[in-house]
Design an enzyme around this catalytic site. Structure first.
Site: not given
Length: 289
Positions: A100-101, A119, A222
């Protein structure tokens, strides 16, 4: 190019010394003067030039000649330092593929005690001033390159994961080094990639998790369909570097934004309309004005 295991394995001990010296000295310099770097690593001029050239070629170090000849550690070099340290501690034994990015992170699989997730926090140069403005834990006036801003972001998230572990469905924090967090693997998918058979139940479960976090002293800050995961059995909330406490001056506005963002997702994808004032009352236990 993403970091590979070979990038770490092929580092010479002199190159590691150069990376560490740059890391130390970048607390004072945006570009570490060439003469200061030579003095710090105590290698011959020829050896220093050769090793620095290797690091530049491998995109771990950059150089500039204005206003003087100097060098800076960049993310790939910082990655190598962090992952080398985690490997030495035996927290991880093998680096897997990138899975993932995001705009401020890269996610890798790795082997530790089983499959784990790495991460790598990466606050970009472009967003650095915005991050400094919007995140109160960032220093306002001191020199703070984005590699160190990323380490502060990782520390912030690790703090939240440790506090919430066992009380909220979050990844289990295993270790941290610089800007890299090692955490448990969550075998689910992000909410925006699911097709839920029971969206009302999942909405309620999300609120349960948000309330549990709130009761522990954490507002996500967020929250969206991109950092809520579902594994057909439970809801998991990830990505916590922007959390704020419930006594923050903007707490209600931030919490409301979190709830409204998720509600908007359910409205758009599942045509469900949820009362966000009711949700806010449930989470906080207070009357919403």
């Amino acid at each position: 190019m993403p970091l590979s295991a070979d990038d770490i394995k092929n580092l010479h001990k002199y190159e590691v010394s150069i990376l560490r010296a740059l890391e130390r000295m970048m607390h004072r310099y945006a570009w570490v003067p060439e003469d200061d770097l030579k003095a710090a690593v105590r290698l011959s001029a020829a050896e220093t030039k050769y090793r620095v050239g290797n690091l530049i070629h491998r995109d771990m170090v950059r150089s500039d000649t204005v206003p003087y000849k100097g060098y800076a550690l960049v993310f790939k070099g910082y990655d190598a330092l962090a992952l080398s340290a985690l490997a030495q501690k035996k927290t991880i034994s093998a680096l897997g593929t990138m899975i993932g990015v995001g705009k401020e992170s890269e996610i890798y699989e790795a082997l530790g005690f089983g499959v784990v997730v790495l991460k790598l926090h990466k606050i970009g140069q472009r967003s650095f001033q915005t991050v400094r403005t919007n995140r109160e834990y960032m220093p306002e006036k001191t020199h703070c390159p984005w590699i160190f801003a990323s380490a502060k972001s990782a520390e912030r998230e690790y703090e939240a994961l440790r506090a919430l572990n066992g009380k909220v469905n979050v990844p289990v924090p295993i270790d941290i080094n610089r800007h890299v967090i090692v955490m448990s693997f969550i075998p689910g998918v992000n909410l925006h990639r699911c097709r839920l058979e029971n969206p009302d139940d999942i909405w309620q479960e999300i609120l349960v998790q948000v309330k549990s976090a709130y009761d522990c002293g954490f507002i996500h800050g967020d929250l969206s369909e991109y950092n809520i995961m579902y594994d057909d059995a439970a809801v998991w909330i990830i990505d916590w570097p922007q959390w704020i406490p419930p006594n923050h001056q903007n707490a209600e506005a931030v919490l409301r934004h979190d709830i409204e963002t998720v509600a908007a997702f359910f409205a758009k994808k599942y045509q469900r309309k949820y009362d966000t004032d009711d949700a806010l009352r449930y989470v906080t236990g207070r009357t919403v004005e």
